[in-house]
Design a protein around this motif. Structure first.
Motif, PDB file in Angstrom:
ATOM      1  N   VAL A  54       0.817  -1.214   0.000  1.00  0.00           N
ATOM      2  CA  VAL A  54       0.000   0.000   0.000  1.00  0.00           C
ATOM      3  C   VAL A  54       0.854   1.269   0.000  1.00  0.00           C
ATOM      4  CG1 VAL A  54      -1.988  -1.082   1.100  1.00  0.00           C
ATOM      5  CG2 VAL A  54      -0.264   0.031   2.509  1.00  0.00           C
ATOM      6  N   ALA A  55       2.183   1.117   0.115  1.00  0.00           N
ATOM      7  CA  ALA A  55       3.044   2.292   0.190  1.00  0.00           C
ATOM      8  C   ALA A  55       4.447   1.943  -0.290  1.00  0.00           C
ATOM      9  CB  ALA A  55       3.106   2.803   1.627  1.00  0.00           C
ATOM     10  N   SER A  56       5.172   2.969  -0.715  1.00  0.00           N
ATOM     11  CA  SER A  56       6.582   2.758  -1.035  1.00  0.00           C
ATOM     12  C   SER A  56       7.408   3.128   0.200  1.00  0.00           C
ATOM     13  CB  SER A  56       7.002   3.599  -2.240  1.00  0.00           C
ATOM     14  OG  SER A  56       6.896   4.965  -1.947  1.00  0.00           O
ATOM     15  N   ILE A  57       8.422   2.332   0.467  1.00  0.00           N
ATOM     16  CA  ILE A  57       9.269   2.527   1.646  1.00  0.00           C
ATOM     17  C   ILE A  57      10.682   2.810   1.146  1.00  0.00           C
ATOM     18  CG2 ILE A  57      10.144   1.492   3.765  1.00  0.00           C
ATOM     19  CD1 ILE A  57       7.701  -0.442   3.584  1.00  0.00           C
ATOM     20  N   ASN A  58      11.234   3.934   1.581  1.00  0.00           N
ATOM     21  CA  ASN A  58      12.581   4.320   1.157  1.00  0.00           C
ATOM     22  C   ASN A  58      13.418   4.717   2.367  1.00  0.00           C
ATOM     23  OD1 ASN A  58      12.149   4.178  -1.764  1.00  0.00           O
ATOM     24  ND2 ASN A  58      10.775   5.905  -1.428  1.00  0.00           N
ATOM     25  N   VAL A  59      14.732   4.601   2.208  1.00  0.00           N
ATOM     26  CA  VAL A  59      15.658   5.045   3.244  1.00  0.00           C
ATOM     27  C   VAL A  59      16.071   6.464   2.904  1.00  0.00           C
ATOM     28  CG1 VAL A  59      17.870   4.624   4.362  1.00  0.00           C
ATOM     29  CG2 VAL A  59      16.471   2.692   3.616  1.00  0.00           C
ATOM     30  N   GLU A  60      15.653   7.413   3.744  1.00  0.00           N
ATOM     31  CA  GLU A  60      15.983   8.829   3.507  1.00  0.00           C
ATOM     32  C   GLU A  60      17.426   9.117   3.868  1.00  0.00           C
ATOM     33  OE1 GLU A  60      14.508  12.763   5.635  1.00  0.00           O
ATOM     34  OE2 GLU A  60      12.944  11.885   4.368  1.00  0.00           O
ATOM     35  N   VAL A  67       7.909   6.679   4.269  1.00  0.00           N
ATOM     36  CA  VAL A  67       6.847   5.810   3.775  1.00  0.00           C
ATOM     37  C   VAL A  67       5.847   6.716   3.063  1.00  0.00           C
ATOM     38  CG1 VAL A  67       5.068   4.151   4.426  1.00  0.00           C
ATOM     39  CG2 VAL A  67       7.194   4.260   5.739  1.00  0.00           C
ATOM     40  N   VAL A  68       5.589   6.420   1.787  1.00  0.00           N
ATOM     41  CA  VAL A  68       4.660   7.225   1.003  1.00  0.00           C
ATOM     42  C   VAL A  68       3.521   6.319   0.533  1.00  0.00           C
ATOM     43  CG1 VAL A  68       4.373   8.754  -0.983  1.00  0.00           C
ATOM     44  CG2 VAL A  68       6.571   8.675   0.222  1.00  0.00           C
ATOM     45  N   PRO A  69       2.346   6.411   1.195  1.00  0.00           N
ATOM     46  CA  PRO A  69       1.203   5.608   0.754  1.00  0.00           C
ATOM     47  C   PRO A  69       0.765   6.031  -0.646  1.00  0.00           C
ATOM     48  CG  PRO A  69       0.850   6.443   2.973  1.00  0.00           C
ATOM     49  CD  PRO A  69       2.057   7.146   2.421  1.00  0.00           C
ATOM     50  N   TRP A  70       0.264   5.057  -1.423  1.00  0.00           N
ATOM     51  CA  TRP A  70      -0.146   5.345  -2.789  1.00  0.00           C
ATOM     52  C   TRP A  70      -1.492   6.060  -2.845  1.00  0.00           C
ATOM     53  CZ3 TRP A  70       1.661  -0.215  -3.307  1.00  0.00           C
ATOM     54  CH2 TRP A  70       3.039  -0.239  -3.502  1.00  0.00           C
ATOM     55  N   GLU A  71      -2.245   5.992  -1.755  1.00  0.00           N
ATOM     56  CA  GLU A  71      -3.525   6.691  -1.689  1.00  0.00           C
ATOM     57  C   GLU A  71      -3.490   7.630  -0.484  1.00  0.00           C
ATOM     58  OE1 GLU A  71      -6.876   4.000  -1.744  1.00  0.00           O
ATOM     59  OE2 GLU A  71      -5.759   2.590  -2.985  1.00  0.00           O
ATOM     60  N   GLN A  72      -3.942   8.866  -0.680  1.00  0.00           N
ATOM     61  CA  GLN A  72      -3.894   9.894   0.363  1.00  0.00           C
ATOM     62  C   GLN A  72      -4.638   9.460   1.626  1.00  0.00           C
ATOM     63  OE1 GLN A  72      -2.221  12.849   0.451  1.00  0.00           O
ATOM     64  NE2 GLN A  72      -2.992  13.252   2.493  1.00  0.00           N
ATOM     65  N   GLN A  73      -5.810   8.811   1.481  1.00  0.00           N
ATOM     66  CA  GLN A  73      -6.600   8.449   2.658  1.00  0.00           C
ATOM     67  C   GLN A  73      -5.955   7.322   3.474  1.00  0.00           C
ATOM     68  OE1 GLN A  73      -7.691   7.769  -0.478  1.00  0.00           O
ATOM     69  NE2 GLN A  73      -8.655   5.771  -0.563  1.00  0.00           N
ATOM     70  N   MET A  74      -4.899   6.709   2.966  1.00  0.00           N
ATOM     71  CA  MET A  74      -4.228   5.620   3.690  1.00  0.00           C
ATOM     72  C   MET A  74      -3.159   6.141   4.666  1.00  0.00           C
ATOM     73  SD  MET A  74      -5.651   2.842   2.921  1.00  0.00           S
ATOM     74  CE  MET A  74      -4.505   1.747   3.694  1.00  0.00           C
ATOM     75  N   ILE A  98       5.223   9.938   5.341  1.00  0.00           N
ATOM     76  CA  ILE A  98       5.379   9.543   6.736  1.00  0.00           C
ATOM     77  C   ILE A  98       6.864   9.296   6.968  1.00  0.00           C
ATOM     78  CG2 ILE A  98       4.789   7.842   8.507  1.00  0.00           C
ATOM     79  CD1 ILE A  98       2.278   7.209   6.796  1.00  0.00           C
ATOM     80  N   ARG A  99       7.451  10.043   7.909  1.00  0.00           N
ATOM     81  CA  ARG A  99       8.857   9.838   8.247  1.00  0.00           C
ATOM     82  C   ARG A  99       8.930   8.980   9.510  1.00  0.00           C
ATOM     83  NH1 ARG A  99       9.072  14.411   5.490  1.00  0.00           N
ATOM     84  NH2 ARG A  99      10.803  14.689   4.049  1.00  0.00           N
ATOM     85  N   VAL A 100       9.807   7.985   9.469  1.00  0.00           N
ATOM     86  CA  VAL A 100       9.969   7.077  10.604  1.00  0.00           C
ATOM     87  C   VAL A 100      11.422   7.174  11.075  1.00  0.00           C
ATOM     88  CG1 VAL A 100       9.701   4.711  11.432  1.00  0.00           C
ATOM     89  CG2 VAL A 100       8.271   5.535   9.545  1.00  0.00           C
ATOM     90  N   PRO A 101      11.683   7.982  12.125  1.00  0.00           N
ATOM     91  CA  PRO A 101      13.058   8.078  12.635  1.00  0.00           C
ATOM     92  C   PRO A 101      13.407   6.841  13.462  1.00  0.00           C
ATOM     93  CG  PRO A 101      11.602   9.491  13.905  1.00  0.00           C
ATOM     94  CD  PRO A 101      10.761   8.889  12.808  1.00  0.00           C
ATOM     95  N   MET A 102      14.628   6.381  13.317  1.00  0.00           N
ATOM     96  CA  MET A 102      15.103   5.238  14.083  1.00  0.00           C
ATOM     97  C   MET A 102      15.670   5.759  15.401  1.00  0.00           C
ATOM     98  SD  MET A 102      14.726   2.459  12.352  1.00  0.00           S
ATOM     99  CE  MET A 102      13.351   2.924  11.348  1.00  0.00           C
TER     100      MET A 102
END
Length: 185
Positions: A54-60, A67-74, A98-102
């Motif tokens: 439901v989303a693309s996950i990348n290492v910034e 995390v960028v969901p493909w649909e805004q409402q998600m 969505i940013r996920v800090p470690m």
């Protein structure tokens, strides 16, 4: 016949090694990598689906995932799924990203993760030894049925033992690498 037993044993031992690597990927090292979120599932139109569907996950950067969901409402559902996944992560959304800090790992959590990694490695060693036992029992059954000679049985058992030693050495090497990763600050 012995070759078939050896091939089956090698296949099963390699599956144990693969499972160990998969389990090691679930243990956080303090650095960001997308496989940390592999176990997260998101409620998507009534069904639970993996987050990567439901989303693309990348290492910034080294300490942040995006995390960028493909649909805004998600966005809120994905953010909630990450928070409730018991990974110790606190995501923050900004628009549709969505940013996920470690979080930094403390010495205590590092030791806990190392203990967990050692337990996973021991479980893999036990699985490999069980495969060895099964293969040796198959060889002994062939010997009992007089399908092979004692020399062939001994050679088969030696080959299974060498295979076991090689796979256990790979497990130890993987554990050493994971411990090194965990202890890096």
């Amino acid at each position: 016949m012995i070759d078939d037993i050896k091939k089956d044993a090698e296949t099963r031992m390699k599956k144990s090694l693969d499972a160990l690597h998969h389990n090691f990927n679930k243990i956080r090292t303090g650095r960001a990598h997308s496989s940390i979120l592999d176990s997260v599932t998101v409620d998507y139109y009534g069904g639970q689906v993996p987050i990567n569907q439901v989303a693309s996950i990348n290492v910034e950067d080294a300490r942040t995932l995006t995390v960028v969901p493909w649909e805004q409402q998600m966005v809120p559902k994905v953010e909630k799924a990450i928070m409730t996944a018991e990974l110790g992560l606190n995501p923050a959304s900004a628009g549709n990203v969505i940013r996920v800090p470690m979080p930094m790992l403390t010495e205590e959590t590092r030791k806990g993760y190392i203990k967990q990694a050692r337990q996973e490695a021991e479980n893999a060693r036990v699985a490999v030894r069980n495969v060895r036992r099964d293969a040796n029992n198959d060889i002994k059954a062939l010997l009992k049925d007089k399908d092979i000679t004692e020399d062939e049985a001994r050679q088969g058992e030696d080959a299974i033992q060498k295979l076991t030693d090689r796979i256990v050495a790979e497990i130890d090497k993987a554990l050493e690498s994971k411990e090194h990763d965990l202890m890096q600050v």
